[in-house]
Design a protein around this motif. Structure first.
Motif, short mmCIF file in Angstrom:
data_model
loop_
_atom_site.label_atom_id
_atom_site.label_comp_id
_atom_site.label_asym_id
_atom_site.label_seq_id
_atom_site.Cartn_x
_atom_site.Cartn_y
_atom_site.Cartn_z
N CYS A 222 -20.97 -60.47 -28.74
CA CYS A 222 -20.63 -61.89 -28.57
C CYS A 222 -21.80 -62.77 -28.99
N LYS A 223 -22.98 -62.45 -28.53
CA LYS A 223 -24.16 -63.24 -28.88
C LYS A 223 -24.47 -63.12 -30.38
N HIS A 224 -24.27 -61.94 -30.94
CA HIS A 224 -24.47 -61.71 -32.37
C HIS A 224 -23.54 -62.60 -33.20
N TYR A 225 -22.28 -62.70 -32.77
CA TYR A 225 -21.30 -63.51 -33.50
C TYR A 225 -21.55 -65.00 -33.31
N MET A 226 -21.98 -65.38 -32.12
CA MET A 226 -22.29 -66.80 -31.89
C MET A 226 -23.47 -67.25 -32.73
N ALA A 227 -24.29 -66.30 -33.18
CA ALA A 227 -25.42 -66.63 -34.05
C ALA A 227 -24.99 -66.80 -35.50
N GLY A 228 -23.71 -66.59 -35.78
CA GLY A 228 -23.19 -66.83 -37.11
C GLY A 228 -22.86 -65.59 -37.91
N ASN A 229 -23.04 -64.40 -37.34
CA ASN A 229 -22.76 -63.17 -38.07
C ASN A 229 -21.25 -62.89 -38.11
N ASP A 230 -20.85 -62.15 -39.14
CA ASP A 230 -19.43 -61.85 -39.32
C ASP A 230 -18.91 -60.97 -38.20
#
Length: 438
Positions: free
Chosen positions: A354-362
């Motif tokens: 979740c945090k990885h995706y909120m940082a803009g990652n696919d």
């Protein structure tokens, strides 16, 4: 901070707070406090964030007894079938080799790979209850029988007296499921109603469904195997895939609910329940579900089509997170131990994603290890060997981040209750919620 976190994890108050939020004092401090009841320090000590106090996990349902149907008249007789397991597995794999899948869509299933040993949680047992729940999860079988289903979607469907041929064929399918279920599919069949079956499928890695739990109810009609079974998806009112509808409809050519070209049709002599479940896992819960929509595969090579596919993955992951909460709060009958144990083991990974995706990652991209996470937040990364042609600001008005932040907070608390390794994320939350200057 570590002391407070351990207290939260153990479901007990912190060393300086009692369960109702009042400061904990020794004998000397109690005497002093009685003399200074009106002081501001006492008032400050009595106020705390009750929102972070976590209740004990709910007791889980008992493990069902191991059982296999025996019937003097309708019992399964292996001599009636000339079954070669290796040949059958090869035949099943061949069915998917020639399918004309949309560009970029792959079957994310290791063929008939037996499920690996469940991951061991490094975090020590939090409590006796949590330890018992972990043991139930470790003992949860991929295939097993239960007495009956009270909440099955097809429980009210009338079922004629089974014929000998029907019973033998169903028990033959049961044996295939028991011996050859691929990784991350769990099945329960009913003793009292052989026509009812329930399956849980874990979303494959590299897809917007990763680490999610998706439940399907199956009814085997009296005409089986002349016709396919009926399958219902527990959607919770969410359409997470073009082939999985809000009303529970599962659109798949093998089930006769989709009449696409070049698709596998039901064959009474060869098609099985195992093939149905593998098809759902491999062909529906895939890396780019946007192209599952009929006609959309033609846009797979266009920039706009790729942009829409990424946006669809964003929405799908949000729905998958909501489905996690739905399953945690209302686990389907006979699968409560699987739900609690699965999210206890995978909760940390889901929160990190979740945090990885909120940082803009696919969505579906590899989440870096702990020591690499800070570097990954600087800019989204494309997969090795892939030239990114999609603008980095493809998400609209921050709606994805806003929605995911809310879901992240809900998942954090639910996973914490289930005993997941949430230490890192709880410490971050405590620091964030701590008043400035304290």
């Amino acid at each position: 901070m570590d002391t407070e976190y351990r207290a939260l994890q153990q479901g007990s108050p912190s060393p300086w707070r009692t369960a109702d939020g009042v400061s904990s004092w020794g004998p000397a401090q109690h005497q002093k406090r009685q003399r200074c009841q009106g002081s501001s320090s006492d008032q400050a000590g009595s106020s705390s964030s009750s929102s972070l106090q976590i209740s004990e996990p709910e007791p889980q349902q008992n493990q069902e007894e191991d059982y296999y149907v025996e019937d003097d008249c309708d019992a399964y007789d292996e001599d009636d079938y000339d079954f070669d397991e290796a040949e059958f597995n090869l035949h099943l794999a061949d069915k998917f080799d020639d399918l004309d899948l949309p560009p970029g869509v792959e079957a994310n299933v290791p063929w008939l790979q037996k499920i690996p040993p469940k991951e061991v949680v490094k975090q020590p047992p939090i409590s006796i209850t949590a330890d018992e729940n972990a043991n139930k999860y470790d003992k949860f079988k991929q295939f097993d029988t239960v007495q009956t289903f009270s909440d099955h979607h097809y429980a009210k469907n009338s079922h004629e007296e089974p014929t000998r041929a029907w019973s033998k064929r169903v028990q033959h399918d049961w044996k295939l499921l028991e011996n050859d279920l691929p990784a991350y599919i769990y099945v329960r069949v009913a003793e009292d109603r052989m026509d009812l079956l329930r399956a849980a499928i874990i979303g494959p890695k590299g897809t917007p469904y990763h680490d999610g739990l998706f439940f399907f109810d199956v009814h085997i009609p009296s005409a089986y195997p002349s016709g396919p079974p009926l399958v219902y998806y527990h959607s919770g009112g969410l359409r997470i895939n073009p082939n999985l509808y809000e009303n529970g409809r599962v659109c798949l050519s093998l089930l006769g609910t989709w009449d696409g070209r070049g698709c596998e049709k039901w064959n009474p002599a060869q098609s099985t329940m195992l093939q149905v479940l593998v098809s759902i896992q491999a062909l529906i819960l895939n890396e780019k579900p946007y192209y599952n929509e009929p006609g959309y595969e033609s846009f797979a090579t266009t920039p706009n089509g790729q942009l829409l596919a990424l946006k669809y993955n964003d929405d799908t992951f949000l729905y998958s997170c909501r489905t996690m909460l739905y399953s945690l709060r209302r686990p389907p009958e006979h699968f409560a131990d699987l739900v609690a144990g699965h999210f206890r083991v995978h909760g940390h990974t889901i929160l990190a994603a979740c945090k990885h995706y909120m940082a803009g990652n696919d969505i579906g991209s590899v989440v870096p290890e702990e020591e690499e996470e800070s570097a990954s937040r600087s800019a989204p990364k494309a997969k090795p060997g892939v030239i990114r042609t999609i603008p980095l600001n493809r998400r609209y008005a921050g709606s994805f981040d806003t929605s995911l932040k809310v879901l992240y907070e809900d998942l954090l608390m639910e996973f914490n209750v289930k005993g997941a390794d949430t230490r890192k994320f709880m410490i971050e939350k405590l620091k964030k919620d701590q008043p400035a200057g304290t």
